[in-house]
Design a protein around this motif. Structure first.
Motif, PDB file in Angstrom:
ATOM      1  N   CYS A 104      -3.543  -6.590   7.466  1.00 32.26           N
ATOM      2  CA  CYS A 104      -3.306  -7.285   6.193  1.00 32.26           C
ATOM      3  C   CYS A 104      -2.380  -8.473   6.427  1.00 32.26           C
ATOM      4  N   ASP A 105      -2.225  -9.297   5.385  1.00 34.88           N
ATOM      5  CA  ASP A 105      -1.245 -10.375   5.451  1.00 34.88           C
ATOM      6  C   ASP A 105       0.148  -9.799   5.182  1.00 34.88           C
ATOM      7  N   THR A 106       1.136 -10.658   5.113  1.00 36.59           N
ATOM      8  CA  THR A 106       2.528 -10.207   5.031  1.00 36.59           C
ATOM      9  C   THR A 106       2.958  -9.822   3.620  1.00 36.59           C
ATOM     10  N   THR A 107       2.060  -9.898   2.633  1.00 38.14           N
ATOM     11  CA  THR A 107       2.456  -9.651   1.247  1.00 38.14           C
ATOM     12  C   THR A 107       2.370  -8.190   0.849  1.00 38.14           C
ATOM     13  N   ARG A 108       1.846  -7.320   1.715  1.00 38.77           N
ATOM     14  CA  ARG A 108       1.655  -5.932   1.311  1.00 38.77           C
ATOM     15  C   ARG A 108       1.653  -5.005   2.517  1.00 38.77           C
ATOM     16  N   SER A 109       1.835  -3.708   2.238  1.00 35.71           N
ATOM     17  CA  SER A 109       1.679  -2.693   3.282  1.00 35.71           C
ATOM     18  C   SER A 109       0.569  -1.710   2.922  1.00 35.71           C
ATOM     19  N   GLY A 110       0.009  -1.853   1.715  1.00 42.29           N
ATOM     20  CA  GLY A 110      -1.088  -0.987   1.300  1.00 42.29           C
ATOM     21  C   GLY A 110      -1.696  -1.487   0.012  1.00 42.29           C
ATOM     22  N   GLY A 111      -2.731  -0.786  -0.437  1.00 45.57           N
ATOM     23  CA  GLY A 111      -3.385  -1.178  -1.677  1.00 45.57           C
ATOM     24  C   GLY A 111      -4.300  -0.071  -2.174  1.00 45.57           C
ATOM     25  N   PHE A 112      -4.651  -0.159  -3.447  1.00 44.52           N
ATOM     26  CA  PHE A 112      -5.572   0.812  -4.033  1.00 44.52           C
ATOM     27  C   PHE A 112      -6.684   0.082  -4.765  1.00 44.52           C
ATOM     28  N   SER A 113      -7.905   0.551  -4.562  1.00 44.36           N
ATOM     29  CA  SER A 113      -9.071   0.023  -5.254  1.00 44.36           C
ATOM     30  C   SER A 113      -9.887   1.195  -5.778  1.00 44.36           C
ATOM     31  N   PRO A 114     -10.230   1.208  -7.071  1.00 43.97           N
ATOM     32  CA  PRO A 114     -11.064   2.293  -7.606  1.00 43.97           C
ATOM     33  C   PRO A 114     -12.403   2.427  -6.886  1.00 43.97           C
ATOM     34  N   GLU A 115     -12.909   1.299  -6.380  1.00 46.08           N
ATOM     35  CA  GLU A 115     -14.207   1.316  -5.696  1.00 46.08           C
ATOM     36  C   GLU A 115     -14.109   1.784  -4.249  1.00 46.08           C
ATOM     37  N   PHE A 116     -13.046   1.386  -3.555  1.00 41.46           N
ATOM     38  CA  PHE A 116     -12.992   1.599  -2.106  1.00 41.46           C
ATOM     39  C   PHE A 116     -11.913   2.580  -1.653  1.00 41.46           C
ATOM     40  N   GLY A 117     -11.011   2.974  -2.528  1.00 40.48           N
ATOM     41  CA  GLY A 117      -9.984   3.932  -2.145  1.00 40.48           C
ATOM     42  C   GLY A 117      -8.679   3.263  -1.764  1.00 40.48           C
ATOM     43  N   ILE A 118      -7.999   3.830  -0.766  1.00 40.85           N
ATOM     44  CA  ILE A 118      -6.649   3.401  -0.393  1.00 40.85           C
ATOM     45  C   ILE A 118      -6.669   2.614   0.917  1.00 40.85           C
ATOM     46  N   LEU A 119      -6.043   1.462   0.882  1.00 42.31           N
ATOM     47  CA  LEU A 119      -5.907   0.612   2.063  1.00 42.31           C
ATOM     48  C   LEU A 119      -4.549   0.850   2.699  1.00 42.31           C
ATOM     49  N   LEU A 120      -4.539   1.082   4.003  1.00 43.62           N
ATOM     50  CA  LEU A 120      -3.305   1.196   4.776  1.00 43.62           C
ATOM     51  C   LEU A 120      -3.236   0.000   5.721  1.00 43.62           C
ATOM     52  N   CYS A 121      -2.212  -0.811   5.582  1.00 46.06           N
ATOM     53  CA  CYS A 121      -2.107  -2.037   6.376  1.00 46.06           C
ATOM     54  C   CYS A 121      -1.520  -1.711   7.748  1.00 46.06           C
ATOM     55  N   GLN A 122      -2.386  -1.531   8.712  1.00 47.31           N
ATOM     56  CA  GLN A 122      -2.018  -1.008  10.029  1.00 47.31           C
ATOM     57  C   GLN A 122      -1.000  -1.870  10.770  1.00 47.31           C
ATOM     58  N   ASN A 123      -0.938  -3.150  10.470  1.00 46.99           N
ATOM     59  CA  ASN A 123      -0.029  -4.066  11.166  1.00 46.99           C
ATOM     60  C   ASN A 123       1.298  -4.256  10.439  1.00 46.99           C
ATOM     61  N   ARG A 124       1.521  -3.496   9.362  1.00 50.68           N
ATOM     62  CA  ARG A 124       2.715  -3.709   8.551  1.00 50.68           C
ATOM     63  C   ARG A 124       3.700  -2.545   8.584  1.00 50.68           C
ATOM     64  N   PHE A 125       3.320  -1.448   9.244  1.00 55.67           N
ATOM     65  CA  PHE A 125       4.173  -0.262   9.198  1.00 55.67           C
ATOM     66  C   PHE A 125       5.268  -0.314  10.253  1.00 55.67           C
ATOM     67  N   LEU A 126       6.509  -0.123   9.796  1.00 58.43           N
ATOM     68  CA  LEU A 126       7.650  -0.131  10.701  1.00 58.43           C
ATOM     69  C   LEU A 126       7.851   1.229  11.358  1.00 58.43           C
ATOM     70  N   SER A 127       7.322   2.280  10.717  1.00 58.74           N
ATOM     71  CA  SER A 127       7.508   3.639  11.212  1.00 58.74           C
ATOM     72  C   SER A 127       6.507   4.555  10.526  1.00 58.74           C
ATOM     73  N   LYS A 128       6.445   5.789  10.998  1.00 57.41           N
ATOM     74  CA  LYS A 128       5.603   6.805  10.363  1.00 57.41           C
ATOM     75  C   LYS A 128       6.088   7.079   8.944  1.00 57.41           C
ATOM     76  N   LYS A 129       7.402   7.074   8.730  1.00 58.07           N
ATOM     77  CA  LYS A 129       7.966   7.273   7.392  1.00 58.07           C
ATOM     78  C   LYS A 129       7.528   6.169   6.455  1.00 58.07           C
ATOM     79  N   HIS A 130       7.508   4.948   6.935  1.00 60.75           N
ATOM     80  CA  HIS A 130       7.051   3.811   6.136  1.00 60.75           C
ATOM     81  C   HIS A 130       5.605   4.030   5.700  1.00 60.75           C
ATOM     82  N   GLN A 131       4.770   4.497   6.610  1.00 57.11           N
ATOM     83  CA  GLN A 131       3.377   4.753   6.266  1.00 57.11           C
ATOM     84  C   GLN A 131       3.276   5.897   5.250  1.00 57.11           C
TER      85      GLN A 131
END
Length: 235
Positions: free
Chosen positions: A104-131
């Protein structure tokens, strides 16, 4: 005809030449490897190919780690397991396939879409706790969508879910706020929740006009902040 001494000398010379050739090849391979490791001495074309290769390797590594953490959290995180159970009670079946790892870009670490589910921004997580926090945050949105039939084009609906997600997920934990550079002695949690909710609502194209995100968050804040469903209290 060569005598035995001459044959032996020829064999020795041939073997020596082969050894030199092998050493030269090893040296060339070493030099080539060193160039690609350091990026020094590459032509522009080689540098571009090198950067593309490194980017692909990094993306693959981040995706692998994101999926590994996702699977571990689904198995062992009390908060994630709790949300999975309550999302199912709210009428939505969810599994790991509904959590997609993508860059993802630098504006988010995740997202939700009713159509597609939950997005996890793999390049934005600082740690497992962050995820973990990100997963719970987005799962609160999914819970709200299943239980309350959220209209995500309605700024008040969106604002309420953002207030709840920021408050209940751990996103506004004290240490996270310190790392962001925000610190107050009173009502730090509430201040963080408002700020994070406004930021998220303002990214909704239906709520992006100046002042709308601030107004809608202020309007719903008290009632939505008090609503901790499905938790008994703020996580």
């Amino acid at each position: 005809m060569l005598n035995s001494s001459a044959k032996a000398e020829e064999t020795t010379t041939h073997t020596s030449d082969n050894a030199i050739d092998r050493d030269e090849l090893k040296f060339e391979r070493w030099c080539r490897s060193l160039k690609y490791i350091t990026g020094l001495g590459l032509t522009e074309q080689e540098r571009e190919l090198y950067n593309q290769k490194r980017a692909k390797e990094l993306e693959a590594s981040q995706c692998k780690k994101c999926k590994k953490w996702r699977d571990e959290l689904i198995r062992s995180s009390p908060a994630v397991i709790f949300m999975l159970q309550n999302i199912e009670k709210a009428g939505c079946k969810i599994s790991k396939k509904h959590f997609a790892c993508h860059p993802c870009d630098t504006t988010r670490s995740g997202g939700f879409s009713p159509e597609f589910g939950i997005l996890l921004c793999q390049n934005r997580f600082l740690s497992k706790k962050h995820q973990e926090i990100t997963m719970v945050h987005e799962m609160v949105h999914l819970y709200d969508h299943c239980r309350f039939k959220i209209d995500w084009t309605n700024c008040l609906h969106h604002a309420c879910s953002e207030v709840r997600a920021a408050s209940l997920s751990g996103d506004c934990g004290w240490t996270r706020e310190i790392r962001r550079g925000f610190f107050t002695f009173t009502k730090q949690h509430q201040t963080c929740v408002k700020r994070r909710a406004i930021l998220s609502v303002s990214q909704n194209s239906h709520c992006s006009a100046p002042g709308i995100a601030e107004r809608t968050v202020a309007e719903v804040f008290e009632s939505c902040f008090r609503d901790t469903q499905p938790f008994d209290e703020i996580y």
